[in-house]
Write a protein that holds these residues in place. Structure first.
Motif, PDB file in Angstrom:
ATOM      1  N   ARG A   2      38.928  36.168  31.804  1.00  0.00           N
ATOM      2  CA  ARG A   2      39.799  35.024  31.970  1.00  0.00           C
ATOM      3  C   ARG A   2      41.122  35.472  32.620  1.00  0.00           C
ATOM      4  O   ARG A   2      41.733  36.448  32.212  1.00  0.00           O
ATOM      5  CB  ARG A   2      40.067  34.373  30.610  1.00  0.00           C
ATOM      6  N   ASN A   3      41.531  34.741  33.679  1.00  0.00           N
ATOM      7  CA  ASN A   3      42.773  35.047  34.393  1.00  0.00           C
ATOM      8  C   ASN A   3      42.848  36.510  34.826  1.00  0.00           C
ATOM      9  O   ASN A   3      43.869  37.188  34.673  1.00  0.00           O
ATOM     10  CB  ASN A   3      43.987  34.686  33.529  1.00  0.00           C
ATOM     11  N   ALA A   4      41.746  36.994  35.399  1.00  0.00           N
ATOM     12  CA  ALA A   4      41.643  38.408  35.769  1.00  0.00           C
ATOM     13  C   ALA A   4      42.683  38.818  36.797  1.00  0.00           C
ATOM     14  O   ALA A   4      43.102  39.981  36.828  1.00  0.00           O
ATOM     15  CB  ALA A   4      40.234  38.692  36.303  1.00  0.00           C
ATOM     16  N   GLU A   5      43.141  37.902  37.642  1.00  0.00           N
ATOM     17  CA  GLU A   5      44.108  38.280  38.670  1.00  0.00           C
ATOM     18  C   GLU A   5      45.429  38.749  38.079  1.00  0.00           C
ATOM     19  O   GLU A   5      46.217  39.409  38.751  1.00  0.00           O
ATOM     20  CB  GLU A   5      44.363  37.100  39.612  1.00  0.00           C
ATOM     21  N   PHE A   6      45.666  38.438  36.801  1.00  0.00           N
ATOM     22  CA  PHE A   6      46.890  38.879  36.130  1.00  0.00           C
ATOM     23  C   PHE A   6      46.647  40.046  35.182  1.00  0.00           C
ATOM     24  O   PHE A   6      47.606  40.711  34.782  1.00  0.00           O
ATOM     25  CB  PHE A   6      47.509  37.718  35.338  1.00  0.00           C
ATOM     26  N   ASN A   7      45.384  40.271  34.803  1.00  0.00           N
ATOM     27  CA  ASN A   7      45.074  41.237  33.752  1.00  0.00           C
ATOM     28  C   ASN A   7      44.324  42.475  34.217  1.00  0.00           C
ATOM     29  O   ASN A   7      44.320  43.478  33.507  1.00  0.00           O
ATOM     30  CB  ASN A   7      44.254  40.538  32.652  1.00  0.00           C
ATOM     31  N   ASP A   8      43.685  42.413  35.366  1.00  0.00           N
ATOM     32  CA  ASP A   8      42.972  43.563  35.908  1.00  0.00           C
ATOM     33  C   ASP A   8      43.866  44.242  36.944  1.00  0.00           C
ATOM     34  O   ASP A   8      44.257  43.615  37.924  1.00  0.00           O
ATOM     35  CB  ASP A   8      41.669  43.088  36.571  1.00  0.00           C
ATOM     36  N   PRO A   9      44.220  45.520  36.750  1.00  0.00           N
ATOM     37  CA  PRO A   9      45.140  46.186  37.682  1.00  0.00           C
ATOM     38  C   PRO A   9      44.711  46.100  39.143  1.00  0.00           C
ATOM     39  O   PRO A   9      45.555  45.959  40.037  1.00  0.00           O
ATOM     40  CB  PRO A   9      45.160  47.627  37.188  1.00  0.00           C
ATOM     41  N   ARG A  10      43.403  46.163  39.416  1.00  0.00           N
ATOM     42  CA  ARG A  10      42.942  46.076  40.807  1.00  0.00           C
ATOM     43  C   ARG A  10      43.256  44.702  41.389  1.00  0.00           C
ATOM     44  O   ARG A  10      43.656  44.584  42.557  1.00  0.00           O
ATOM     45  CB  ARG A  10      41.433  46.335  40.889  1.00  0.00           C
ATOM     46  N   LEU A  11      43.111  43.668  40.575  1.00  0.00           N
ATOM     47  CA  LEU A  11      43.339  42.313  41.067  1.00  0.00           C
ATOM     48  C   LEU A  11      44.816  41.945  41.059  1.00  0.00           C
ATOM     49  O   LEU A  11      45.245  41.088  41.834  1.00  0.00           O
ATOM     50  CB  LEU A  11      42.532  41.318  40.239  1.00  0.00           C
ATOM     51  N   VAL A  12      45.589  42.585  40.202  1.00  0.00           N
ATOM     52  CA  VAL A  12      47.042  42.387  40.242  1.00  0.00           C
ATOM     53  C   VAL A  12      47.584  42.819  41.596  1.00  0.00           C
ATOM     54  O   VAL A  12      48.452  42.167  42.184  1.00  0.00           O
ATOM     55  CB  VAL A  12      47.726  43.162  39.101  1.00  0.00           C
ATOM     56  N   ALA A  13      47.051  43.924  42.119  1.00  0.00           N
ATOM     57  CA  ALA A  13      47.466  44.393  43.448  1.00  0.00           C
ATOM     58  C   ALA A  13      47.087  43.380  44.524  1.00  0.00           C
ATOM     59  O   ALA A  13      47.848  43.160  45.481  1.00  0.00           O
ATOM     60  CB  ALA A  13      46.836  45.749  43.745  1.00  0.00           C
TER      61      ALA A  13
END
Length: 245
Positions: A2-13
């Protein structure tokens, strides 16, 4: 996730590369800039794009976010020592008193549950001094922006500063009771990551009612980043400016 773009370091980038400074940031920076050396609470600060700019402009800024990976990215940026970073949700919001509270980049829509939304607004009211301002954005449901979140219209290539080109697209899976459910896809070469999310699309009447109940007076609601009336232009936004009473 859920909300991986904020919680997964690869997707935060990927998020940071996909979401550079924009007209919304210009709007919020200018609004806060009306108060010299304001005490600012940025709830849902993410990777710190706006919080860092506010601190650089001379404001005293506290950035709060529940996503550790996003906060770690924020803390690693130049000027991060000027901001107080706090990990957590509405439960950890400080009591202030702050002059301005922000929820930008449609953070308000990630609060789907009505009771949680009331708790968020109540916590923000406690954080603000009387006369302090709450600024946030929420998409206008009449614009039906989710209809453009499909694998064709949403597909884009994101160029990371030091890494591969990432192909992203969005697929809406359900729309019911004002809540849009969707999946974000991220393709790193042959590797694909996915993130599930939900957004609540509240009407202007709903927003006004909740704000009034929480102890805010709505000063103005724009329909876009140039101060357009609601329903005018292509932004499809509710840009809310409210005062704590």
């Amino acid at each position: 996730m859920r909300n991986a773009e904020f919680n997964d370091p690869r997707l935060v980038a990927v998020y940071d590369a996909e979401c550079p400074w924009g007209r919304d940031d210009d709007f919020f920076l200018a609004e806060v800039g009306e108060a010299a050396e304001a005490r600012v609470l940025d709830f849902g600060c993410g990777t710190g794009r706006l919080a860092l700019a506010l601190a650089a402009a001379g404001h005293t800024v506290t950035g709060v976010d529940p996503a550790r990976a996003s906060l770690e990215a924020a803390r690693a940026k130049p000027g991060a020592d000027r901001v107080t970073w706090v990990e957590g949700g509405w439960e950890v919001l400080p009591t202030g008193p702050y002059d301005v509270a922000l929820m930008t980049s449609h953070v308000a829509q990630f609060v789907v549950d009505d009771e949680e939304w009331r708790q968020v607004l109540a916590a923000l009211r406690r954080a603000l001094r009387t006369g302090g301002r709450l600024l946030f954005d929420s998409r206008d449901p009449a614009d039906r922006r989710w209809e453009r979140w499909n694998p064709v219209d949403s597909r884009r290539s994101v160029h990371l500063p030091a890494g591969p080109v990432v192909l992203t697209w969005t697929d809406v899976t359900a729309v019911r009771d004002g809540v849009v459910h969707f999946t974000r896809h991220y393709r790193f070469g042959d590797d694909e990551l996915r993130g599930e999310a939900m957004l609540r699309f509240r009407t202007e009447q709903e927003l006004r009612g909740c704000l009034d109940e929480a102890g805010f007076r709505v000063e103005r609601i724009h329909g876009g980043w140039q101060g357009e009336p609601v329903g005018v232009g292509d932004d499809g936004e509710f840009v809310v400016v409210a005062t704590a009473v």
